[in-house]
Motif scaffolding. Structure first.
Motif, PDB file in Angstrom:
ATOM      1  N   GLY A   1      80.771  45.673  39.623  1.00  0.00           N
ATOM      2  CA  GLY A   1      80.353  44.275  39.590  1.00  0.00           C
ATOM      3  C   GLY A   1      78.992  44.029  38.956  1.00  0.00           C
ATOM      4  N   GLY A   2      78.458  45.009  38.216  1.00  0.00           N
ATOM      5  CA  GLY A   2      77.225  44.765  37.477  1.00  0.00           C
ATOM      6  C   GLY A   2      75.961  44.745  38.315  1.00  0.00           C
ATOM      7  N   ILE A   3      76.003  45.454  39.443  1.00  0.00           N
ATOM      8  CA  ILE A   3      74.843  45.486  40.332  1.00  0.00           C
ATOM      9  C   ILE A   3      74.236  46.884  40.296  1.00  0.00           C
ATOM     10  CG2 ILE A   3      74.268  45.514  42.792  1.00  0.00           C
ATOM     11  CD1 ILE A   3      75.503  43.017  43.088  1.00  0.00           C
ATOM     12  N   VAL A   4      72.916  46.950  40.431  1.00  0.00           N
ATOM     13  CA  VAL A   4      72.264  48.247  40.445  1.00  0.00           C
ATOM     14  C   VAL A   4      72.064  48.685  41.885  1.00  0.00           C
ATOM     15  CG1 VAL A   4      70.240  49.551  39.745  1.00  0.00           C
ATOM     16  CG2 VAL A   4      71.014  47.647  38.347  1.00  0.00           C
ATOM     17  N   SER A   5      72.531  49.880  42.199  1.00  0.00           N
ATOM     18  CA  SER A   5      72.188  50.396  43.524  1.00  0.00           C
ATOM     19  C   SER A   5      71.060  51.393  43.332  1.00  0.00           C
ATOM     20  CB  SER A   5      73.396  51.025  44.205  1.00  0.00           C
ATOM     21  OG  SER A   5      73.647  52.291  43.688  1.00  0.00           O
ATOM     22  N   SER A   6      69.996  51.174  44.077  1.00  0.00           N
ATOM     23  CA  SER A   6      68.797  51.982  43.889  1.00  0.00           C
ATOM     24  C   SER A   6      69.039  53.404  44.363  1.00  0.00           C
ATOM     25  CB  SER A   6      67.634  51.369  44.656  1.00  0.00           C
ATOM     26  OG  SER A   6      66.528  52.223  44.554  1.00  0.00           O
ATOM     27  N   LEU A   7      68.559  54.327  43.572  1.00  0.00           N
ATOM     28  CA  LEU A   7      68.787  55.738  43.852  1.00  0.00           C
ATOM     29  C   LEU A   7      67.462  56.397  44.207  1.00  0.00           C
ATOM     30  CD1 LEU A   7      71.272  57.558  43.542  1.00  0.00           C
ATOM     31  CD2 LEU A   7      70.509  58.079  41.249  1.00  0.00           C
ATOM     32  N   ILE A   8      66.468  56.161  43.378  1.00  0.00           N
ATOM     33  CA  ILE A   8      65.132  56.716  43.606  1.00  0.00           C
ATOM     34  C   ILE A   8      64.143  55.561  43.442  1.00  0.00           C
ATOM     35  CG2 ILE A   8      63.399  58.342  42.765  1.00  0.00           C
ATOM     36  CD1 ILE A   8      65.759  60.084  41.764  1.00  0.00           C
ATOM     37  N   PRO A   9      63.567  55.080  44.540  1.00  0.00           N
ATOM     38  CA  PRO A   9      62.649  53.944  44.419  1.00  0.00           C
ATOM     39  C   PRO A   9      61.358  54.325  43.700  1.00  0.00           C
ATOM     40  CG  PRO A   9      62.915  54.599  46.730  1.00  0.00           C
ATOM     41  CD  PRO A   9      63.751  55.526  45.922  1.00  0.00           C
ATOM     42  N   ARG A  10      60.706  53.344  43.101  1.00  0.00           N
ATOM     43  CA  ARG A  10      59.447  53.610  42.403  1.00  0.00           C
ATOM     44  C   ARG A  10      58.426  54.180  43.395  1.00  0.00           C
ATOM     45  NH1 ARG A  10      58.838  47.874  42.844  1.00  0.00           N
ATOM     46  NH2 ARG A  10      57.059  47.376  44.150  1.00  0.00           N
ATOM     47  N   ASN A  11      57.479  54.928  42.844  1.00  0.00           N
ATOM     48  CA  ASN A  11      56.436  55.578  43.644  1.00  0.00           C
ATOM     49  C   ASN A  11      56.954  56.669  44.564  1.00  0.00           C
ATOM     50  OD1 ASN A  11      54.337  54.113  42.477  1.00  0.00           O
ATOM     51  ND2 ASN A  11      54.644  52.405  43.876  1.00  0.00           N
ATOM     52  N   THR A  12      58.167  57.190  44.263  1.00  0.00           N
ATOM     53  CA  THR A  12      58.655  58.375  44.978  1.00  0.00           C
ATOM     54  C   THR A  12      57.960  59.592  44.368  1.00  0.00           C
ATOM     55  OG1 THR A  12      60.808  57.380  45.397  1.00  0.00           O
ATOM     56  CG2 THR A  12      60.713  59.771  45.454  1.00  0.00           C
ATOM     57  N   ARG A  13      57.536  60.518  45.228  1.00  0.00           N
ATOM     58  CA  ARG A  13      56.862  61.713  44.715  1.00  0.00           C
ATOM     59  C   ARG A  13      57.815  62.559  43.888  1.00  0.00           C
ATOM     60  NH1 ARG A  13      55.213  60.605  49.528  1.00  0.00           N
ATOM     61  NH2 ARG A  13      52.994  60.434  49.947  1.00  0.00           N
ATOM     62  N   ILE A  14      57.287  63.131  42.795  1.00  0.00           N
ATOM     63  CA  ILE A  14      58.115  64.019  41.978  1.00  0.00           C
ATOM     64  C   ILE A  14      57.621  65.456  42.121  1.00  0.00           C
ATOM     65  CG2 ILE A  14      58.930  62.340  40.308  1.00  0.00           C
ATOM     66  CD1 ILE A  14      56.617  63.195  38.467  1.00  0.00           C
ATOM     67  N   PRO A  15      58.495  66.456  41.949  1.00  0.00           N
ATOM     68  CA  PRO A  15      59.919  66.322  41.655  1.00  0.00           C
ATOM     69  C   PRO A  15      60.675  65.763  42.855  1.00  0.00           C
ATOM     70  CG  PRO A  15      59.399  68.604  42.170  1.00  0.00           C
ATOM     71  CD  PRO A  15      58.097  67.879  42.091  1.00  0.00           C
ATOM     72  N   THR A  16      61.780  65.100  42.532  1.00  0.00           N
ATOM     73  CA  THR A  16      62.596  64.577  43.618  1.00  0.00           C
ATOM     74  C   THR A  16      64.050  64.648  43.215  1.00  0.00           C
ATOM     75  OG1 THR A  16      62.835  62.788  45.209  1.00  0.00           O
ATOM     76  CG2 THR A  16      62.643  62.151  42.912  1.00  0.00           C
ATOM     77  N   VAL A  17      64.909  64.571  44.216  1.00  0.00           N
ATOM     78  CA  VAL A  17      66.327  64.686  43.935  1.00  0.00           C
ATOM     79  C   VAL A  17      67.078  63.648  44.753  1.00  0.00           C
ATOM     80  CG1 VAL A  17      66.859  66.401  45.703  1.00  0.00           C
ATOM     81  CG2 VAL A  17      68.134  66.410  43.582  1.00  0.00           C
ATOM     82  N   ALA A  18      68.141  63.100  44.176  1.00  0.00           N
ATOM     83  CA  ALA A  18      69.009  62.191  44.922  1.00  0.00           C
ATOM     84  C   ALA A  18      70.444  62.570  44.611  1.00  0.00           C
ATOM     85  CB  ALA A  18      68.734  60.747  44.515  1.00  0.00           C
ATOM     86  N   ARG A  19      71.284  62.496  45.626  1.00  0.00           N
ATOM     87  CA  ARG A  19      72.694  62.848  45.411  1.00  0.00           C
ATOM     88  C   ARG A  19      73.560  61.654  45.727  1.00  0.00           C
ATOM     89  NH1 ARG A  19      70.420  67.478  47.318  1.00  0.00           N
ATOM     90  NH2 ARG A  19      70.877  69.337  46.098  1.00  0.00           N
ATOM     91  N   GLU A  20      74.616  61.512  44.967  1.00  0.00           N
ATOM     92  CA  GLU A  20      75.527  60.391  45.173  1.00  0.00           C
ATOM     93  C   GLU A  20      76.939  60.933  44.975  1.00  0.00           C
ATOM     94  OE1 GLU A  20      73.895  57.398  45.643  1.00  0.00           O
ATOM     95  OE2 GLU A  20      75.652  56.078  45.689  1.00  0.00           O
TER      96      GLU A  20
END
Lengths: 244, 613
Positions: free
Chosen positions: B404-423
């Motif tokens: 439906g053209g919506i963005v689901s946030s995966l890694i919010p801004r200002n997250t420390r790097i390195p970082t990982v997200a799984r979906e």
């Protein structure tokens, strides 16, 4: 940390992934970093299945965490795991550093934020908001009444925003909302304390009890979110109404 | 404790590692000698190398000071401010008001710079500058130099970072790390002062603005929040001066400077010189000589500051946003550091003082801080410096396009790097073997309002009934702030690596707008989101109902089946109308009338499975 069991190292003696040195047999023994890093060869150890956001920061599953202690440990661990320390290493060592540092970053970000921490604990203990709603019913009547009161008030504001009566009513409403939120926060805090105190009492099997505490907490969190949504709605509205 | 373990050494390090500040207007190279950063000297003994390439000098192509000298006399062959084009699409450029005297053309949506009968990408031009810096470093140090840390604006997105890294590789550098300019500056600031506490870095460069807040503690440099604007800088100050000159020249000479590339370049050139003069003097003379005519104008500092004000004001919002993200008040800061040539201007300093309610720190060298910091980071990576460590963050949120053209946030801004997200992804249709994934960067809720980073397809999925496949996609943001994506089929355990090719696709005019408009438009976004959610739910129930309707005839009386059919049509109509309430009501009705059907079907399934076992 008070009642944390310290027997793990005796039962389970992990060795370095690469150089096979006993990880708990060195100067870092009993330190939370001992199993995460080989101080003999410098290799960051692979993440084991039993590791979690608490264990990598030397904590047990609890709420009353000291931010200063967490920060100190996060910095110490970062110094050892960060990819910047493995710029000259082989790719396997770099990959291990990358995955542990990512995990550590997430762990710290979660443990530092009370809301994220609660979500994490709920998930770990298998408490899900949806099933909870089915089990215990919906939002309490009194909170729904607050919402209804707000909708009525909105109508009045739209009709006569400048009238003193409406302004007074609005102030009273905002006070009630604040007061309810504060009460819920207090309740959540006391539940967190309750959970922290009972969790490691090994004389009685209180896993069932602590689960009940968490469920109650999850309900309060749900109520808090409900009030927050009214608050957000209010913020949008009050932008339209001057002189609040 | 020594952390340089011979055990894991890849190879013996080859030669020194340098730090490079690849700037919009000037570039610098620095190295650590005896624990102190030193700026390397260019051929002509300068610290700053102008980031300018001239393709047809008297002795062939040249870079730096010699190219700058030809900027006005050889406009068609001289390229400058190329950092503003790096990692951007042609669409971005059209939307930004940047006017450049050299010719920019489109090639498959990407920016190409035409020089003579050749075209070059911004990456190639940057690579030429970086190669010049390499030769210069080797000449100064007298040994081969191949390893470098290169800085980028903190607010650079993934495409711009990748483009920078690619340029470095093209120039023959082994790019050990991409680091953020304000973070680098903080390293240089904290190196010997051993300062502790919360500091802010206000970095107004030639073409970009960054603002970062850091916590300095026992050698750890932890970024708490960062924000900025990737098309705001000293260039814009030159342009306001040039605008005035353009109007006056048109009035007196009857010539539009933008139609005359040579005149345009000459005006920009003297505008820049005027700006620099005004950073030390209360008034200065601007002079442009063209085809025997002379344009002269006296400028006072006040006059210039009035024009500069709207540009400076654009830096306030990012500053306040970062403070908010870090959960801090301006008064919590123990120091505000100024970085970048334009921060020498009196007006900039005053403006910063106004935002933070304190006098900014002006004791540092605003041009050299970033390069010095890059050299310190190079020293850290070489293993020489075990004291300091940078902990940085992602500047913009990363998300995925959902139904439906919506963005689901995966890694919010200002997250420390390195970082990982799984979906975990699954299939929508029976026996579907591929899933499309669209990665976006930005703060808005609708796909089209964010920067498209990459499209890719997961292929070779086992053909299974809809919803049975389980593909886990791992999004890793490495220490360079660059995204890596990998996928794994959770049923078979088969791993699949995917290269994320930057799509440069959508308009980047929005990148700068994203944060602020993400907040401003939150409400309309929410309305859209609500509609999509409601519609998705309605469509899901429709699918299930239609799938089971054939069986309904066997278990339900005809009248009831007819009712279900009627409500199905109603739901479809409401979806067409895009009315949230209407869809919700119709969906609720559909739920109601299919209750008995669902119950009967479930009962039947259960009894069947009991019989089977």
């Amino acid at each position: 940390m008070r009642n944390e069991p310290v027997v793990v190292a005796v039962v389970f003696q992990p060795k370095c992934f690469r150089c096979q040195v006993l990880l708990s047999g060195d100067s870092l023994a009993r330190d939370f970093l001992a199993h995460q890093f080989c101080s003999s060869c410098g290799l960051v150890q692979p993440l084991a299945a039993e590791e979690n956001y608490f264990s990598v920061l030397g904590e047990t599953c609890r709420f009353g965490l000291d931010p200063e202690v967490l920060e100190k440990r996060f910095y110490r661990a970062s110094r050892l795991f960060h990819p910047d320390r493995f710029s000259n290493s082989d790719s396997a060592a770099q990959a291990l550093s990358l995955s542990r540092m990512s995990f550590l970053n997430q762990a710290y970000q979660t443990l530092k934020n009370p809301e994220a921490l609660r979500e994490y604990v709920f998930k770990r203990e298998g408490i899900f908001q949806e099933s909870l709603a089915q089990k215990t019913g919906q939002i309490p009547i009194e909170l729904i009444e607050i919402a209804e009161g707000w909708f009525e008030l909105q109508d009045e504001i739209l009709e006569e925003a400048d009238s003193l009566k409406v302004q007074k009513k609005l102030r009273e409403f905002l006070e009630t909302l604040q007061e309810r939120k504060a009460r819920i926060d207090e309740k959540i805090l006391s539940l967190e304390k309750k959970y922290d105190e009972r969790k490691y009492d090994e004389k009685n099997d209180d896993s069932k009890f602590s689960l009940l505490v968490l469920e109650e907490m999850a309900r309060e969190v749900q109520n808090k979110n409900y009030l927050s949504s009214i608050e957000k709605n209010r913020d949008r509205m009050t932008q339209n109404v001057t002189s609040i | 404790m020594s952390l340089q373990y011979k055990f894991f050494k890849k190879t013996e390090t080859t030669g020194p590692i340098v730090g490079i500040d690849l700037g919009t207007t000037n570039s610098l190279v620095a190295i650590i000698e005896q624990g102190r950063p030193r700026i390397l000297k260019s051929r002509d003994g300068q610290n700053l190398v102008p980031s300018i390439v001239c393709f047809a000098g008297p002795q062939g192509p040249c870079v730096g000071t010699r190219a700058k000298q030809r900027r006005v006399i050889d406009v068609q062959n001289t390229v400058f401010s190329v950092k503003r084009l790096l990692g951007r699409s042609f669409e971005d450029l059209k939307n930004s008001k940047v006017q450049l005297p050299y010719e920019v053309v489109e090639q498959e949506g990407l920016i190409q710079i035409r020089v003579g009968d050749q075209t070059y990408s911004a990456i190639e031009i940057s690579a030429l500058i970086l190669r010049e810096l390499k030769e210069m470093a080797e000449k100064d140090l007298g040994v081969p130099v191949s390893q470098a840390v290169i800085t980028v604006p903190a607010y650079f997105n993934d495409s711009q970072r990748q483009a920078t890294r690619t340029a470095g590789r093209l120039a023959g550098w082994d790019v050990l790390r991409i680091i953020n300019e304000p973070t680098a500056a903080s390293l240089a600031y904290g190196l010997d002062r051993k300062k502790e506490g919360l500091i802010a870095v206000y970095d107004l460069g030639g073409g970009t603005f960054d603002f970062s807040i850091l916590k300095l503690h026992e050698g750890i440099f932890e970024v708490l929040a960062t924000s900025g604007d990737t098309s705001l800088g000293g260039d814009d100050l030159d342009r306001v001066i040039a605008q005035v000159a353009a109007q006056e020249i048109e009035k007196t000479w009857g010539i539009c400077i933008f139609d005359e590339p040579k005149l345009h370049a000459a005006v920009l050139d003297s505008a820049e010189r005027l700006k620099i003069k005004l950073s030390t003097e209360p008034q200065a003379l601007m002079q442009v000589i063209w085809k025997g005519q002379t344009y002269e104008r006296k400028w006072t500092l006040e006059e210039f500051e009035v024009l500069a004000q709207p540009i400076l004001e654009r830096t306030e919002k990012p500053c306040l946003q970062a403070l908010k993200d870090a959960g801090l008040q301006a008064s919590d800061l123990s120091d505000v550091i100024l970085v970048g040539g334009p921060t020498r201007l009196h007006g900039v300093r005053q403006f910063v003082q106004k935002i933070f309610g304190r006098v900014p720190n002006t004791s540092l060298h605003p041009d050299e801080l970033v390069a010095q910091g890059a050299a310190i980071q190079a020293d850290i990576l070489s293993g020489n410096n075990q004291e300091l460590l940078l902990l940085d963050v992602v500047p913009l949120s990363l998300g995925l396009e959902t139904y439906g053209g919506i963005v689901s946030s995966l890694i919010p801004r200002n997250t420390r790097i390195p970082t990982v997200a799984r979906e975990v992804f699954t299939t929508f249709a029976d026996f579907q073997t591929g899933v499309d994934i669209h990665v976006l960067q930005g703060e808005r809720e609708k796909v089209q309002d964010n920067r498209s980073l990459a499209h890719f397809k997961l292929v070779g999925i086992e053909p299974l009934p809809a919803g049975m496949a389980r593909i886990e996609v791992k999004f890793l943001v490495d220490a360079d702030g660059i995204l890596q994506v990998s996928a794994k089929d959770l049923r078979t355990g088969v791993e699949q690596s995917i290269e994320v090719r930057p799509s440069y696709g959508l308009s980047d005019q929005e990148v700068q707008k994203m944060l602020q408009s993400g907040l401003e438009n939150a409400e309309s976004d929410l309305g859209f989101r609500r509609l999509t959610e409601v519609r998705n739910e309605a469509e899901r129930i429709l699918r299930v109902t239609q799938k089971n309707l054939p069986q309904a005839d066997q278990v339900l009386p005809p009248a009831e089946v007819e009712t279900i059919r009627t409500v199905v049509t109603q739901v479809q109509e409401e979806i067409q109308k895009k009315d949230v309430r209407g869809i919700q009501d119709a969906t609720a009705r559909l739920n109601q009338v299919t209750l008995r059907l669902a119950e009967l079907l479930i009962k039947e399934t259960i009894s069947r499975s009991i019989k089977q076992s």
